[in-house]
Design a protein around this motif. Structure first.
Motif, PDB file in Angstrom:
ATOM      1  N   UNK A 396      17.051   4.380   3.740  1.00 23.02           N
ATOM      2  CA  UNK A 396      17.232   2.850   3.204  1.00 23.02           C
ATOM      3  C   UNK A 396      19.008   2.843   2.593  1.00 23.02           C
ATOM      4  N   UNK A 397      19.056   1.840   2.558  1.00 19.63           N
ATOM      5  CA  UNK A 397      20.523   1.384   1.935  1.00 19.63           C
ATOM      6  C   UNK A 397      19.944   1.376   0.232  1.00 19.63           C
ATOM      7  N   UNK A 398      20.681   2.055  -0.586  1.00 24.47           N
ATOM      8  CA  UNK A 398      20.390   2.239  -1.954  1.00 24.47           C
ATOM      9  C   UNK A 398      20.347   0.884  -2.706  1.00 24.47           C
ATOM     10  N   UNK A 399      21.293  -0.035  -2.280  1.00 27.24           N
ATOM     11  CA  UNK A 399      21.224  -1.306  -3.126  1.00 27.24           C
ATOM     12  C   UNK A 399      19.960  -2.067  -2.673  1.00 27.24           C
ATOM     13  N   UNK A 400      19.486  -1.933  -1.624  1.00 26.86           N
ATOM     14  CA  UNK A 400      18.318  -2.588  -1.126  1.00 26.86           C
ATOM     15  C   UNK A 400      16.758  -2.137  -1.861  1.00 26.86           C
ATOM     16  N   UNK A 401      16.850  -0.819  -2.439  1.00 27.58           N
ATOM     17  CA  UNK A 401      15.845  -0.266  -3.025  1.00 27.58           C
ATOM     18  C   UNK A 401      15.913  -0.654  -4.222  1.00 27.58           C
ATOM     19  N   UNK A 402      17.123  -0.569  -4.930  1.00 26.89           N
ATOM     20  CA  UNK A 402      17.166  -1.005  -6.323  1.00 26.89           C
ATOM     21  C   UNK A 402      17.014  -2.541  -6.549  1.00 26.89           C
ATOM     22  N   UNK A 403      17.491  -3.244  -5.482  1.00 27.73           N
ATOM     23  CA  UNK A 403      17.176  -4.633  -5.638  1.00 27.73           C
ATOM     24  C   UNK A 403      15.675  -5.204  -5.619  1.00 27.73           C
ATOM     25  N   UNK A 404      14.814  -4.234  -4.804  1.00 21.35           N
ATOM     26  CA  UNK A 404      13.273  -4.498  -4.977  1.00 21.35           C
ATOM     27  C   UNK A 404      12.536  -3.740  -5.732  1.00 21.35           C
ATOM     28  N   UNK A 405      13.089  -2.700  -6.318  1.00 16.07           N
ATOM     29  CA  UNK A 405      12.366  -1.759  -7.266  1.00 16.07           C
ATOM     30  C   UNK A 405      11.109  -2.365  -8.159  1.00 16.07           C
ATOM     31  N   UNK A 406      11.545  -3.398  -8.808  1.00 21.31           N
ATOM     32  CA  UNK A 406      10.679  -3.970  -9.852  1.00 21.31           C
ATOM     33  C   UNK A 406       9.596  -4.364  -9.265  1.00 21.31           C
ATOM     34  N   UNK A 407       9.820  -5.420  -8.084  1.00 25.56           N
ATOM     35  CA  UNK A 407       8.688  -5.910  -7.190  1.00 25.56           C
ATOM     36  C   UNK A 407       7.820  -4.704  -6.667  1.00 25.56           C
ATOM     37  N   UNK A 408       8.581  -3.764  -6.216  1.00 26.04           N
ATOM     38  CA  UNK A 408       7.746  -2.587  -5.510  1.00 26.04           C
ATOM     39  C   UNK A 408       6.631  -2.013  -6.606  1.00 26.04           C
ATOM     40  N   UNK A 409       7.348  -1.478  -7.678  1.00 25.45           N
ATOM     41  CA  UNK A 409       6.606  -0.999  -8.665  1.00 25.45           C
ATOM     42  C   UNK A 409       5.623  -1.566  -9.234  1.00 25.45           C
ATOM     43  N   UNK A 410       5.608  -3.045  -9.482  1.00 30.11           N
ATOM     44  CA  UNK A 410       4.658  -3.597 -10.063  1.00 30.11           C
ATOM     45  C   UNK A 410       3.891  -4.333  -8.990  1.00 30.11           C
ATOM     46  N   UNK A 415      -5.040  -8.800  -7.540  1.00 30.17           N
ATOM     47  CA  UNK A 415      -5.222  -8.444  -9.168  1.00 30.17           C
ATOM     48  C   UNK A 415      -5.328  -6.904  -9.089  1.00 30.17           C
ATOM     49  N   UNK A 416      -5.049  -5.924  -7.926  1.00 28.59           N
ATOM     50  CA  UNK A 416      -5.088  -4.486  -8.177  1.00 28.59           C
ATOM     51  C   UNK A 416      -3.668  -3.974  -7.957  1.00 28.59           C
ATOM     52  N   UNK A 417      -3.511  -3.034  -8.659  1.00 28.95           N
ATOM     53  CA  UNK A 417      -2.012  -2.266  -8.287  1.00 28.95           C
ATOM     54  C   UNK A 417      -2.242  -1.490  -7.193  1.00 28.95           C
ATOM     55  N   UNK A 418      -0.959  -1.887  -6.230  1.00 25.77           N
ATOM     56  CA  UNK A 418      -0.699  -1.398  -4.809  1.00 25.77           C
ATOM     57  C   UNK A 418      -0.319  -0.041  -5.064  1.00 25.77           C
ATOM     58  N   UNK A 419      -1.157   1.086  -5.074  1.00 25.95           N
ATOM     59  CA  UNK A 419      -0.684   2.399  -5.101  1.00 25.95           C
ATOM     60  C   UNK A 419      -0.125   3.214  -3.995  1.00 25.95           C
ATOM     61  N   UNK A 420      -0.799   2.921  -2.868  1.00 22.48           N
ATOM     62  CA  UNK A 420      -0.567   3.624  -1.783  1.00 22.48           C
ATOM     63  C   UNK A 420       0.023   2.595  -0.758  1.00 22.48           C
ATOM     64  N   UNK A 421       0.288   3.039   0.471  1.00 19.96           N
ATOM     65  CA  UNK A 421       1.188   2.224   1.314  1.00 19.96           C
ATOM     66  C   UNK A 421       2.363   1.757   0.959  1.00 19.96           C
ATOM     67  N   UNK A 422       3.109   2.422   0.230  1.00 16.21           N
ATOM     68  CA  UNK A 422       4.649   2.377  -0.282  1.00 16.21           C
ATOM     69  C   UNK A 422       5.359   2.314   0.787  1.00 16.21           C
ATOM     70  N   UNK A 423       5.463   3.068   1.976  1.00 17.22           N
ATOM     71  CA  UNK A 423       6.376   2.723   2.801  1.00 17.22           C
ATOM     72  C   UNK A 423       6.147   1.602   3.620  1.00 17.22           C
ATOM     73  N   UNK A 427       8.954  -1.159   3.676  1.00 19.19           N
ATOM     74  CA  UNK A 427       9.485  -1.807   4.747  1.00 19.19           C
ATOM     75  C   UNK A 427       9.423  -3.341   4.714  1.00 19.19           C
ATOM     76  N   UNK A 428       8.445  -3.874   4.291  1.00 14.39           N
ATOM     77  CA  UNK A 428       8.307  -5.352   4.272  1.00 14.39           C
ATOM     78  C   UNK A 428       9.390  -6.004   3.503  1.00 14.39           C
ATOM     79  N   UNK A 429       9.828  -5.518   2.157  1.00 14.81           N
ATOM     80  CA  UNK A 429      10.927  -5.968   1.506  1.00 14.81           C
ATOM     81  C   UNK A 429      12.217  -5.790   2.250  1.00 14.81           C
ATOM     82  N   UNK A 430      12.392  -4.876   3.020  1.00 12.85           N
ATOM     83  CA  UNK A 430      13.730  -4.648   3.682  1.00 12.85           C
ATOM     84  C   UNK A 430      13.810  -5.563   4.991  1.00 12.85           C
ATOM     85  N   UNK A 431      12.532  -5.553   5.716  1.00 17.63           N
ATOM     86  CA  UNK A 431      12.411  -6.318   6.979  1.00 17.63           C
ATOM     87  C   UNK A 431      12.628  -7.598   6.807  1.00 17.63           C
ATOM     88  N   UNK A 432      12.369  -8.051   5.596  1.00 19.23           N
ATOM     89  CA  UNK A 432      12.249  -9.574   5.309  1.00 19.23           C
ATOM     90  C   UNK A 432      13.825 -10.237   5.720  1.00 19.23           C
TER      91      UNK A 432
END
Length: 604
Positions: A396-410, A415-423, A427-432
């Motif tokens: 990935x481009x590093x800038x895109x990971x950092x841009x979406x990091x908070x939304x990805x982590x949280x 109402x349930x934390x998304x703990x798996x399916x991280x890839x 990808x959804x954040x990037x593909x958008x």
């Protein structure tokens, strides 16, 4: 699994800054390579694999019965090292004929089988044996590499027969689906589904066949930081780290960062050991600056470990590698090529099964993995819209990971934390906003579950994350290339509706109308042939028959996980690792069990 023989150098393929070695082919071929193999790397031709199989050695002109039998010590594409019996009398430059059978798993997939080759003795020597004796060894160089030999003897036939049968299967499927038009008046929805599903699958194979890699531009070597998150992976983490460091890539453009997510096994000690090994034995490769190690303050999950690594990264491209995955020496060089397009946000490499010959469970996954990447992801890459940049190897481009990091982590779902399916989630954040691609020549291998219960839990987790993230992607994928969007929505509907269609055809129709579901079963067989023959065509491997087995296993076992996923896709437990969510789920389950037991106690 095929085990490369350990080299005396820790980082065999890293570009040598002092030019102390001039070739990656340590065997040193004395004969010119066939012209059709001139594009193969010396690294590949020189790689040796640990071996243990009998080799019959025949002098030219002698019968098979008059040969001597030795034991292979290691084998490569260009030769074999054999332990000789005491009675053997061989000298350098002797011309011989070799007969042996390569057992499955000795070399990469497709090389298993019988071999009869002329060879030359290039070296004889003695080595200490067990018990204080000596062993007599002879190194043989094949007159032609195994790749060329198998292309002549077996692979060529596989290609032509698989191609012809594939074409016949596709035509037969088309005829079967054309027949469905006749039955529209009986059940419009069902037969329309049948036509759409067949068209969807065939077009996937069509665009997968059209796919081509982005070729290597020797002048394009952007900076890359490899991030390896680790949690309880003591068995494999050392090999993973070395494979990531041992890349044919400029020294100043590559770093590796290992992040331990508070493992509870021996992973931390193994990581520390391999870091010290690489730092000590390969210091001239600037390993102290290029290999870093961090430990999280508390167990936070895979996403937290990955973000921590990205924050430590100094390069603009970041590569995520699972802690039980092993990179080919040229994986990074190939993986970065699509990023010459400034709109490219992420790229997935190809993942093969490392432990493919362990048992039937791993063999089934071998065919499935290859088709999922080489056909399905390749078809999506044709439209620059790969919907899952898989965890074993993705960039990935590093800038895109950092841009979406908070939304990805949280990220939460219902109402349930998304703990798996991280890839899939990233990808959804990037593909958008960006393109995503697949690079088939960027290869890694991974350890897959060999026990059925673990495999089924993994598949359940994947179905839940697929459903969750597909629903997310459905909100924006329509903005992509129209044909790709149509691809996506059909690919979402077909698996969800599949259990209902199978029940209707295999249970309802026979029970109510007394009609044997011959057409449906024939269509299923043809679909299985597509998977199996595509694997045979591209891999030339004898494992292709497991494509049939997998399709049957999917229809009668895995398919029925989908209805469960419909009603549980918000669950956040892994089932195969002790995440905080798994611990909490176990605590609640134990509390319910105790409460139930307490409620059934009968007082005296």
């Amino acid at each position: 699994m095929a085990l490369p023989r350990e080299d005396r150098r820790t980082l065999t393929y890293v570009p040598d800054p002092e030019h102390l070695r001039v070739s990656a082919d340590r065997r040193g071929r004395r004969k010119a390579l066939p012209r059709r193999l001139s594009g193969m790397s010396l690294q590949q031709l020189g790689l040796r694999y640990v071996a243990n199989f009998p080799v019959t050695i025949l002098a030219d002109g002698r019968r098979k019965k008059s040969g001597i039998v030795g034991q292979a010590e290691d084998v490569s594409y260009t030769g074999v090292l054999v332990e000789l019996p005491e009675a053997a009398r061989l000298t350098e430059q002797d011309q011989v004929k070799l007969r042996f059978k390569l057992p499955p798993g000795t070399m990469p997939e497709g090389f298993e089988g019988k071999v009869k080759l002329k060879a030359t003795v290039v070296r004889t020597f003695e080595t200490p044996g067990e018990g204080g004796g000596t062993r007599r060894m002879a190194a043989f160089e094949f007159d032609e590499p195994l790749t060329s030999y198998l292309q002549r003897k077996r692979w060529g036939f596989s290609v032509y027969s698989a191609s012809a049968t594939l074409l016949a299967a596709v035509l037969f499927i088309v005829l079967l689906r054309a027949e469905s038009v006749i039955y529209f008046k009986y059940n419009l929805v069902l037969y329309l589904y049948s036509l759409i599903a067949a068209a969807f699958l065939i077009t996937r194979y069509f665009f997968g066949a059209l796919y081509r890699d982005v070729p290597i531009n020797p002048d394009y070597t952007p900076g890359v930081s490899i991030i390896i998150p680790c949690f309880n992976e003591a068995d494999w983490i050392q090999r993973t780290v070395i494979s990531c460091m041992n890349q044919d890539y400029p020294l100043d453009k590559l770093e590796v960062i290992v992040v331990d997510d508070r493992s509870t096994d021996a992973s931390a000690a193994r990581i520390q050991s391999v870091v010290e090994l690489v730092h000590g034995e390969a210091e001239r490769f600037s390993t102290r600056e290029r290999l870093k190690y961090a430990v999280l303050e508390e167990n936070g999950g895979k996403r937290v470990a990955l973000v921590k690594g990205v924050e430590m990264a100094k390069h603009d491209l970041v590569v995520f590698v699972d802690s039980d995955s092993f990179l080919a020496p040229t994986a990074i060089r190939h993986l970065v090529q699509p990023f010459q397009d400034p709109k490219m946000g992420g790229v997935a490499g190809r993942t093969d099964v490392e432990n493919k010959y362990t048992n039937t469970v791993t063999k089934l996954q071998t065919v499935r993995y290859y088709i999922a990447f080489r056909i399905m992801k390749a078809a999506e890459s044709w439209f620059d819209s790969v919907t899952c940049l898989s965890g074993p190897l993705s960039c990935y481009r590093k800038e895109l990971i950092l841009k979406h990091a908070d939304a990805w982590l949280n990220q939460k779902f219902l109402g349930q934390p998304a703990t798996f399916g991280d890839d899939r989630s990233m990808t959804n954040f990037i593909l958008k906003t960006h393109r995503t691609a697949y690079q088939d020549s960027a290869i890694c291998s991974t350890i897959v579950p060999s026990r059925m219960n673990v495999f089924l839990k993994q598949q359940m987790r994947w179905k839940r994350s697929w459903l969750r993230e597909s629903l997310r992607a459905a909100g924006f994928i329509w903005r992509k290339e129209p044909f790709m969007a149509l691809f996506f929505y059909i690919g979402l509907i077909v698996p969800i509706a599949a259990p209902i269609v199978v029940l209707y055809n295999l249970v309802y129709v026979p029970a109510v109308y007394g009609v044997f579901p011959g057409t449906f079963l024939t269509g299923l067989l043809m679909m299985a042939m597509l998977m199996s023959l595509a694997h045979l065509l591209f891999r030339k491997s004898r494992l292709w028959v497991f494509g049939f087995v997998f399709c049957l296993f999917y229809e009668f076992v895995l398919l029925w996980q989908m209805p469960v996923a419909w009603v549980t896709f918000w669950k956040s437990t892994w089932g195969t690792r002790e995440t905080p969510q798994d611990v909490e789920a176990k605590r609640k389950k134990e509390a319910r069990r105790k409460q139930k037991t307490k409620g059934t106690d009968v007082p005296f």
